[in-house]
Design an enzyme around this catalytic site. Structure first.
Site, PDB file in Angstrom:
ATOM      1  N   ASP A  20       0.798  -1.119  -0.040  1.00 54.95           N
ATOM      2  CA  ASP A  20      -0.044  -0.197  -0.026  1.00 54.95           C
ATOM      3  C   ASP A  20       1.001   1.190   0.188  1.00 54.95           C
ATOM      4  O   ASP A  20       1.474   1.610   1.080  1.00 54.95           O
ATOM      5  CB  ASP A  20      -0.942   0.063   1.483  1.00 54.95           C
ATOM      6  CG  ASP A  20      -1.980  -0.892   1.155  1.00 54.95           C
ATOM      7  OD1 ASP A  20      -2.346  -1.636   1.993  1.00 54.95           O
ATOM      8  OD2 ASP A  20      -2.577  -0.924   0.154  1.00 54.95           O
ATOM      9  N   ASP A  32     -10.688  -4.617  -1.610  1.00 52.52           N
ATOM     10  CA  ASP A  32      -9.582  -3.875  -0.794  1.00 52.52           C
ATOM     11  C   ASP A  32      -9.989  -3.034   0.299  1.00 52.52           C
ATOM     12  O   ASP A  32     -10.754  -1.804   0.272  1.00 52.52           O
ATOM     13  CB  ASP A  32      -8.748  -3.162  -1.591  1.00 52.52           C
ATOM     14  CG  ASP A  32      -7.450  -2.758  -0.853  1.00 52.52           C
ATOM     15  OD1 ASP A  32      -6.704  -2.211  -1.349  1.00 52.52           O
ATOM     16  OD2 ASP A  32      -7.506  -3.139   0.476  1.00 52.52           O
TER      17      ASP A  32
HETATM   18  C1  DX5 Z   1      -6.395   1.196   2.465  1.00 50.90           C
HETATM   19  C2  DX5 Z   1      -5.532   0.163   1.745  1.00 50.90           C
HETATM   20  C3  DX5 Z   1      -5.948  -1.304   2.162  1.00 50.90           C
HETATM   21  C4  DX5 Z   1      -5.907  -1.668   3.540  1.00 50.90           C
HETATM   22  C5  DX5 Z   1      -6.528  -2.943   3.922  1.00 50.90           C
HETATM   23  O1  DX5 Z   1      -5.872   2.587   1.779  1.00 50.90           O
HETATM   24  O2  DX5 Z   1      -5.250   0.352   0.468  1.00 50.90           O
HETATM   25  O3  DX5 Z   1      -4.963  -2.184   1.342  1.00 50.90           O
HETATM   26  O4  DX5 Z   1      -4.577  -1.571   3.823  1.00 50.90           O
HETATM   27  O5  DX5 Z   1      -6.414  -3.311   5.125  1.00 50.90           O
HETATM   28  P1  DX5 Z   1      -7.612  -3.820   6.065  1.00 50.90           P
HETATM   29  O6  DX5 Z   1      -7.545  -5.177   5.523  1.00 50.90           O
HETATM   30  O7  DX5 Z   1      -7.058  -3.655   7.372  1.00 50.90           O
HETATM   31  O8  DX5 Z   1      -8.843  -2.902   5.746  1.00 50.90           O
HETATM   32 ZN    ZN Z   2      -4.519  -1.513  -0.790  1.00 51.83          ZN
END
Ligand code: DX5
Ligand code: ZN
Length: 219
Positions: free
Chosen positions: A34, A179
């Site tokens: 990310d 996501d």
């Molecule tokens: C948010 C990111 C996601 C996030 C997912 O901006 O793009 O990939 O890190 O994390 P969780 O699974 O904790 O929502």
């Molecule tokens: Zn992400």
């Protein structure tokens, strides 16, 4: 078969090697990187994610799924192509016009990576249709991009469903990645809607046994 892409956004600093090896053993399909620039989204993870991606490249053969939440997409493609990611995904909202979208698509292809385009919760799914013939994956944000640990936005499920129906009627071969906020309580709904790659960060990294969660998400 559903694939799992583990977001390492909240990977504990100091135990990176142990986490990466454990995730590999738990059979994550991808590492989800990310990348945030402090401009497109408030957080800045740019250098940390670059360091992590380089490190993973050195110690693991698993593919990198790079999610660019950045305004300067071209620079980020250049910077992250160095770790030879399997997929590079950029945000439609970071592009000022169609020409810029196609420029980024071609730049990613020149890096021999698969092309993903991501849309934020407020962006209509129809906005991505015209690019589908040129890309490999559509990333539907099921939370507002910018941080982990958020709650899945349920009305994104109909967006995934609409996209899946469109892709099917158009006979396109495109992965749909979801996501944000994906965990044991929400993964079934997301798969039913049509996503075939699930990103999860908190749900996996907070678990004592990564494999139990990853196996469940893949079912
Ligand atoms: C948010 C990111 C996601 C996030 C997912 O901006 O793009 O990939 O890190 O994390 P969780 O699974 O904790 O929502
Ligand atoms: Zn992400």
């Amino acid at each position: 078969m559903v694939e799992v892409s583990t977001s390492i956004l909240s990977m504990e600093q100091g135990s990176e090697a142990e986490t990466i090896f454990s995730l590999e053993k738990a059979k994550t399909d991808y590492f989800h990187i990310d990348v945030m620039d402090g401009n497109f989204v408030q957080k800045d993870t740019y250098n940390r994610m670059r360091k992590y991606a380089e490190y993973i490249k050195r110690i693991s053969n698993l593919p990198l799924d790079v999610h660019l939440m950045v305004q300067d997409v071209e620079k980020a493609i250049q910077d992250f192509s160095a770790v030879e990611p399997n997929i590079i995904t950029f945000h439609l909202e970071a592009c000022k016009n169609e020409e810029e979208v196609h420029k980024n698509i071609n730049l990613i292809k020149e890096c021999n990576a698969k092309v993903g385009i991501s849309i934020k919760p407020d962006t209509k799914v129809e906005e991505i249709y015209k690019y589908l013939p040129y890309i490999h994956m559509a990333l539907i944000m099921t939370v507002e991009p910018g941080k982990g640990g958020q709650v899945l936005l349920e009305d994104m499920l109909s967006k995934i469903k609409t996209l899946k129906e469109y892709i099917t009627t158009q006979n396109l071969e495109i992965d749909i990645e979801a996501d944000g906020g994906i965990n044991l309580a929400t993964h079934d709904k997301v798969k039913m809607a049509g996503a075939n790659i699930l990103v999860a960060g908190t749900a996996i990294l907070q678990a004592t046994d990564y494999k139990v969660i990853i196996d469940e998400l893949k079912k």
